[in-house]
Design a protein around this motif. Structure first.
Motif, PDB file in Angstrom:
ATOM      1  N   ASN A 473       0.785  -1.242   0.000  1.00  0.00           N
ATOM      2  CA  ASN A 473       0.000   0.000   0.000  1.00  0.00           C
ATOM      3  C   ASN A 473       0.816   1.292   0.000  1.00  0.00           C
ATOM      4  O   ASN A 473       0.270   2.375   0.232  1.00  0.00           O
ATOM      5  CB  ASN A 473      -0.935   0.028   1.216  1.00  0.00           C
ATOM      6  N   SER A 509       1.393   2.875  -4.624  1.00  0.00           N
ATOM      7  CA  SER A 509       1.463   1.464  -4.249  1.00  0.00           C
ATOM      8  C   SER A 509       2.656   0.809  -4.943  1.00  0.00           C
ATOM      9  O   SER A 509       3.330   1.437  -5.765  1.00  0.00           O
ATOM     10  CB  SER A 509       0.172   0.740  -4.648  1.00  0.00           C
ATOM     11  N   SER A 527       3.047  -7.120   7.733  1.00  0.00           N
ATOM     12  CA  SER A 527       1.873  -6.529   8.394  1.00  0.00           C
ATOM     13  C   SER A 527       2.227  -6.030   9.792  1.00  0.00           C
ATOM     14  O   SER A 527       1.442  -5.301  10.405  1.00  0.00           O
ATOM     15  CB  SER A 527       0.741  -7.562   8.478  1.00  0.00           C
ATOM     16  N   SER A 530       6.297  -0.966   9.780  1.00  0.00           N
ATOM     17  CA  SER A 530       5.807   0.277   9.181  1.00  0.00           C
ATOM     18  C   SER A 530       6.910   0.937   8.366  1.00  0.00           C
ATOM     19  O   SER A 530       8.085   0.582   8.475  1.00  0.00           O
ATOM     20  CB  SER A 530       5.318   1.227  10.273  1.00  0.00           C
ATOM     21  N   ARG A 534       4.094   4.842   8.810  1.00  0.00           N
ATOM     22  CA  ARG A 534       2.828   4.403   8.203  1.00  0.00           C
ATOM     23  C   ARG A 534       2.748   2.876   8.225  1.00  0.00           C
ATOM     24  O   ARG A 534       3.629   2.196   7.688  1.00  0.00           O
ATOM     25  CB  ARG A 534       2.730   4.908   6.774  1.00  0.00           C
ATOM     26  N   PRO A 535       1.678   2.289   8.833  1.00  0.00           N
ATOM     27  CA  PRO A 535       1.539   0.815   8.861  1.00  0.00           C
ATOM     28  C   PRO A 535       1.429   0.258   7.433  1.00  0.00           C
ATOM     29  O   PRO A 535       0.846   0.887   6.546  1.00  0.00           O
ATOM     30  CB  PRO A 535       0.239   0.606   9.632  1.00  0.00           C
ATOM     31  N   LEU A 536       2.008  -0.915   7.241  1.00  0.00           N
ATOM     32  CA  LEU A 536       1.981  -1.527   5.914  1.00  0.00           C
ATOM     33  C   LEU A 536       0.771  -2.454   5.770  1.00  0.00           C
ATOM     34  O   LEU A 536       0.406  -3.176   6.701  1.00  0.00           O
ATOM     35  CB  LEU A 536       3.265  -2.326   5.671  1.00  0.00           C
ATOM     36  N   SER A 537       0.173  -2.401   4.598  1.00  0.00           N
ATOM     37  CA  SER A 537      -0.914  -3.320   4.259  1.00  0.00           C
ATOM     38  C   SER A 537      -0.483  -4.081   3.012  1.00  0.00           C
ATOM     39  O   SER A 537      -0.111  -3.476   1.999  1.00  0.00           O
ATOM     40  CB  SER A 537      -2.200  -2.531   3.979  1.00  0.00           C
ATOM     41  N   GLU A 539      -1.150  -7.599   0.380  1.00  0.00           N
ATOM     42  CA  GLU A 539      -2.070  -8.650  -0.041  1.00  0.00           C
ATOM     43  C   GLU A 539      -1.556  -9.318  -1.305  1.00  0.00           C
ATOM     44  O   GLU A 539      -0.674  -8.788  -1.993  1.00  0.00           O
ATOM     45  CB  GLU A 539      -3.462  -8.079  -0.283  1.00  0.00           C
TER      46      GLU A 539
END
Length: 542
Positions: A473, A509, A527, A530, A534-537, A539
């Motif tokens: 993200n 992204s 997950s 960061s 900023r936290p990482l997302s 998938e």
């Protein structure tokens, strides 16, 4: 440590001269050699790092022991290049400033030989020369060394390396057998033992520090490039990330020296080349501009750079690795002098890492790897360097006050923020435009190195079906680079050795490929971390 004055070994004229030059305490090589030469007539081999004061180590005792009443040449100093010859002569003249009756002559190729012959008609106590010109004057019967008391071979290993063996043999044959011979060098190369056996008698070895070890004031770093096509671009980035750089770029050939210098000049850098094809007048012109810092740096070959005596050089850049560690010691010794610190930089490909490790072993120094800076990092560094210069600038109020009212009138429509942006852009638009959308020059796929830094390897053993594509993200707007993404993967997999496929950094992204067997570990690991707060997302991308 005792001062030169407290030693009580040197006469008042020499003490007065060296104190005027700012010399108070002897360097380690001077501390060992000067007392020895003033009390012994034995031959010596003296080894010390470049820039540690070897000229004064042999020069001060020679000047003190000159018999000014004798009208013959008493000391001969041989050196490999014109520049070193000029440097030694200049230093000896400074040391003997208040010993006015001592006459010193420098003899080197590229200068008017008739003027040199005229200077030899006067009483000459010390001759400093290069082998070729000395031989020429001996053959013309203008130079006689039958009463020489002291012979100095400065960087004699380099004289042999440059092909002066026959000239050295011929010159030394003309000298009295009963003489003192002094051999000075920065390194214990394979030539030193040959020279000592042939030209010296039972020499005493004087070493400061360890043999073939570079200065502790020099930091050794390297950049890895993927291929030769990226070498010049990497050089430019090294220069640009160091706004106050003042240094020498070493190439292995004259041709490459000229090409690199021309390319840098074309790109707007204040540079000139130093190589063997220059006349003495051209060489001196280049060196004077460099000493006066009218040039940001020189591009030079090893031979051309011999004897350079320039203070405050911040960086040595090895555009090509030298073949031998001794040459590297000479190069890196051009910086980190007189208590200053310096940096020696190597630009290498993967296949040259082995050579670099050999240099580490022989020099007893660690070479630290630095990543090639990104365009964004360079622009930021240059901008803040400019800001610091503005903070320190001293304005001549008397001059500026005359123009200030008109300037204020013309700029009154702009607020402070807008003025700062405009002045900054005028200064940095060329950097911003050049590095806009610039690629990351760091190779992405590596193997594990000897210093145990974990890096990745692209391999042909894995088929595309063996990789999973993942979606992250964050992207370039979050200051993420390919290298930064690899570092995040490093954290996530906790030092597992994996293979990475294609990486694509988008604006908001990123997409990347990893081995399927590590997919779940990366999903869980990333997950939990960061990037810039900023936290990482993450998938799986189908």
């Amino acid at each position: 440590m005792k001062t030169f004055q407290e030693y009580g070994l040197l006469n008042k004229n020499i003490i007065q001269a060296i104190e005027e030059l700012g010399f108070k305490y002897p360097t380690p090589i001077q501390d060992k050699v000067i007392p020895f030469l003033l009390s012994s007539k034995k031959d010596i081999i003296a080894l010390a790092q470049t820039g540690t004061g070897k000229t004064a180590a042999f020069g001060l005792p020679i000047i003190q022991q000159i018999n000014i009443k004798s009208n013959f040449t008493q000391s001969l100093i041989l050196c490999p290049t014109r520049e070193l010859c000029i440097q030694i002569t200049r230093d000896l003249c400074r040391f003997s400033k208040f010993s006015s009756l001592i006459k010193i002559v420098s003899l080197y190729g590229g200068a008017n030989i008739n003027s040199q012959i005229q200077s030899l008609k006067k009483q000459t106590h010390i001759v400093v020369g290069t082998p070729g010109r000395i031989i020429d004057l001996i053959q013309r019967k203008k130079l006689f060394f039958d009463k020489i008391k002291c012979l100095v071979l400065d960087e004699a290993d380099e004289m042999l390396n440059m092909g002066f063996k026959d000239e050295l043999d011929s010159i030394i044959e003309k000298l009295p057998k009963k003489r003192q011979s002094l051999l000075f060098s920065a390194t214990m190369s394979r030539y030193i033992n040959v020279i000592a056996h042939k030209y010296l008698t039972d020499p005493v070895e004087i070493v400061t520090g360890k043999k073939n070890i570079g200065s502790d004031d020099v930091k050794h770093v390297y950049y890895i490039i993927e291929n030769l096509n990226k070498k010049y671009l990497t050089l430019k980035r090294i220069v640009d990330i160091n706004p106050d750089i003042f240094g020498i770029i070493f190439c292995n050939t004259k041709k490459e020296t000229k090409e690199i210098a021309e390319s840098l000049i074309k790109d707007g850098y204040n540079v000139d080349a130093l190589h063997g094809d220059l006349s003495q007048t051209q060489r001196e012109s280049v060196m004077n501009r460099f000493r006066n810092k009218n040039l940001q740096f020189l591009v030079a070959t090893d031979v051309a750079a011999r004897g350079l005596d320039v203070n405050n050089i911040t960086h040595i850049i090895n555009y090509n690795l030298p073949k031998e560690s001794e040459i590297y010691v000479h190069r890196s010794g051009r910086t980190g002098r007189a208590g200053n610190t310096g940096i020696s930089v190597c630009i290498i490909q993967y296949k040259e890492i082995k050579n670099l490790r050999e240099f580490e072993k022989k020099l007893g120094k660690n070479f630290d790897r630095i990543m090639v800076p990104t365009g964004e990092e360079i622009c930021e560094k240059q901008l803040f360097f400019f800001v610091e210069k503005i903070k320190k600038v001293i304005v001549d109020e008397k001059i500026m006050n005359k123009f200030l009212p008109e300037i204020q009138k013309k700029l009154e429509f702009f607020d402070k923020k807008e003025l700062i942006k405009r002045f900054s852009w005028i200064k940095f638009n060329h950097f911003m435009n050049f590095y806009k959308n610039s690629q990351d020059l760091n190779p992405i796929f590596y193997k594990k190195t000897q210093n145990k830094k974990r890096i990745f390897l692209r391999t042909k053993k894995f088929k595309k079906e063996s990789f999973s594509k993942l979606f992250l993200n964050i992207g370039s707007k979050d200051k993420l680079t390919k290298l930064g993404l690899i570092n995040l993967i490093n954290q996530a997999v906790n030092k597992s050795r994996i293979n990475i496929g294609h990486i694509e950094i988008l604006s908001n992204s990123s997409l990347f490929e990893v081995e399927k067997r590590y997919r779940d570990k990366i999903l869980i690991g990333m997950s939990r971390i960061s990037h810039l707060g900023r936290p990482l997302s993450i998938e799986i991308k189908n």
